[in-house]
Scaffold this motif. Structure first.
Motif, short mmCIF file in Angstrom:
data_model
loop_
_atom_site.label_atom_id
_atom_site.label_comp_id
_atom_site.label_asym_id
_atom_site.label_seq_id
_atom_site.Cartn_x
_atom_site.Cartn_y
_atom_site.Cartn_z
N VAL A 89 0.85 -1.19 0.00
CA VAL A 89 0.00 0.00 0.00
C VAL A 89 0.89 1.24 0.00
N VAL A 90 0.63 2.13 -0.94
CA VAL A 90 1.31 3.41 -1.03
C VAL A 90 0.41 4.43 -0.32
N CYS A 91 0.93 5.06 0.72
CA CYS A 91 0.15 6.03 1.49
C CYS A 91 0.56 7.45 1.13
N ALA A 92 -0.39 8.36 1.20
CA ALA A 92 -0.17 9.74 0.81
C ALA A 92 0.56 10.56 1.87
N ILE A 115 2.69 -7.60 4.13
CA ILE A 115 2.30 -6.49 3.26
C ILE A 115 3.33 -5.36 3.41
N SER A 116 3.67 -4.72 2.32
CA SER A 116 4.60 -3.59 2.34
C SER A 116 3.81 -2.29 2.43
N VAL A 117 4.40 -1.29 3.09
CA VAL A 117 3.74 0.01 3.26
C VAL A 117 4.77 1.11 3.04
N SER A 118 4.36 2.15 2.31
CA SER A 118 5.21 3.33 2.13
C SER A 118 4.43 4.58 2.50
N GLY A 119 5.17 5.64 2.81
CA GLY A 119 4.56 6.91 3.17
C GLY A 119 5.02 8.03 2.26
N PHE A 120 4.86 9.25 2.75
CA PHE A 120 5.30 10.44 2.00
C PHE A 120 5.53 11.55 3.02
N ASP A 121 6.68 12.14 3.03
CA ASP A 121 7.07 13.30 3.84
C ASP A 121 8.48 13.13 4.39
N LEU A 123 9.02 12.38 7.67
CA LEU A 123 9.02 12.99 9.00
C LEU A 123 10.11 12.31 9.83
N ASP A 124 10.61 12.98 10.85
CA ASP A 124 11.67 12.41 11.69
C ASP A 124 11.31 11.02 12.22
N ILE A 125 10.06 10.83 12.57
CA ILE A 125 9.63 9.54 13.14
C ILE A 125 9.77 8.39 12.14
N ALA A 126 9.76 8.67 10.85
CA ALA A 126 9.77 7.62 9.83
C ALA A 126 10.98 6.70 9.94
N ARG A 127 12.13 7.26 10.24
CA ARG A 127 13.34 6.43 10.32
C ARG A 127 13.42 5.66 11.64
N TYR A 128 12.73 6.14 12.68
CA TYR A 128 12.79 5.49 13.98
C TYR A 128 11.62 4.54 14.24
N PHE A 129 10.59 4.65 13.43
CA PHE A 129 9.43 3.78 13.56
C PHE A 129 9.84 2.35 13.24
N SER A 130 9.13 1.38 13.77
CA SER A 130 9.45 -0.01 13.48
C SER A 130 8.28 -0.68 12.77
N ALA A 132 11.24 0.68 10.01
CA ALA A 132 11.57 2.00 9.45
C ALA A 132 10.82 2.17 8.14
N LEU A 133 10.23 3.35 7.96
CA LEU A 133 9.27 3.59 6.88
C LEU A 133 9.92 4.01 5.56
N THR A 134 9.63 3.26 4.51
CA THR A 134 9.95 3.70 3.15
C THR A 134 9.06 4.90 2.87
N THR A 135 9.63 5.95 2.31
CA THR A 135 8.87 7.19 2.16
C THR A 135 9.46 8.06 1.06
N VAL A 136 8.92 9.24 0.92
CA VAL A 136 9.45 10.24 0.00
C VAL A 136 9.89 11.43 0.85
N ARG A 137 11.15 11.81 0.68
CA ARG A 137 11.68 12.94 1.45
C ARG A 137 11.34 14.26 0.76
N GLN A 138 10.63 15.11 1.49
CA GLN A 138 10.37 16.46 1.01
C GLN A 138 11.44 17.39 1.58
N ASP A 139 11.79 18.40 0.83
CA ASP A 139 12.76 19.39 1.28
C ASP A 139 11.97 20.55 1.89
#
Length: 176
Positions: A89-92, A115-121, A123-130, A132-139
């Motif tokens: 699931v790709v999350c917004a 199931i795989s999950v990804s996010g977008f943003d 956020l600092d918590i993304a790397r520490y969450f368990s 660790a969240l695949t995501t898109v880094r915004q500047d």
């Protein structure tokens, strides 16, 4: 015509995440957006569709859900995805993704084994969450600086424009 805008590259970055999932063997990929009327949600959904199309995967409306940009929304919608055969699931947003993972965990579904999950943003918590969240880094710094510049130009009466800021996919443990 009288409004400037600034945003992250929502479309290409989500398409890149979908491509990553396809490269990892996923063929049944869902999308979980925030408010369906939001331009950000619409652009990220467009990226999802482009990613599927480029990967040769047919769109399935049963794999798409919408909520709000909150952890609670992702958690609530988790049960809906367990009634489908999606493998990713790709999350917004990261908050939605974290809620979805928590909801899956409550239901006994393991991320990323089941199931795989990804996010977008990114956020600092993304790397520490368990996991660790695949995501898109915004500047966020560039977004703020450019927003200030556009506002200053608008106050001076300068021509309006749209600015799109580069994003970067960050691949972590939540996708397998």
């Amino acid at each position: 015509p009288k409004v400037s805008s600034i945003s992250s590259d929502n479309i290409d970055s989500v398409a890149a995440i979908v491509s990553h999932l396809i490269e990892n063997g996923h063929r049944k990929i869902g999308f979980l957006g925030g408010d369906q009327a939001s331009i950000v949600t619409r652009e990220r959904f467009a990226g999802y569709l482009i990613g599927l199309t480029e990967g040769g995967i047919d769109y399935n409306s049963d794999y798409v859900r919408y909520g709000t940009y909150t952890e609670a929304s992702g958690r609530f919608i988790a049960s809906a995805f367990t009634k489908t055969d999606v493998t990713a699931v790709v999350c917004a947003s990261d908050l939605i993704a974290i809620g979805l993972i928590n909801g899956f965990r409550d239901l006994g579904v393991n991320v990323p084994a089941d199931i795989s999950v990804s996010g977008f943003d990114d956020l600092d918590i993304a790397r520490y969450f368990s996991p660790a969240l695949t995501t898109v880094r915004q500047d966020f710094i560039s977004l703020g600086v450019n927003a200030f510049t556009l506002l200053r130009q608008a106050i001076k009466g300068n021509k309006t424009k749209r600015v799109t800021i580069h994003t970067e996919p960050v691949f972590r443990a939540s996708t397998g």
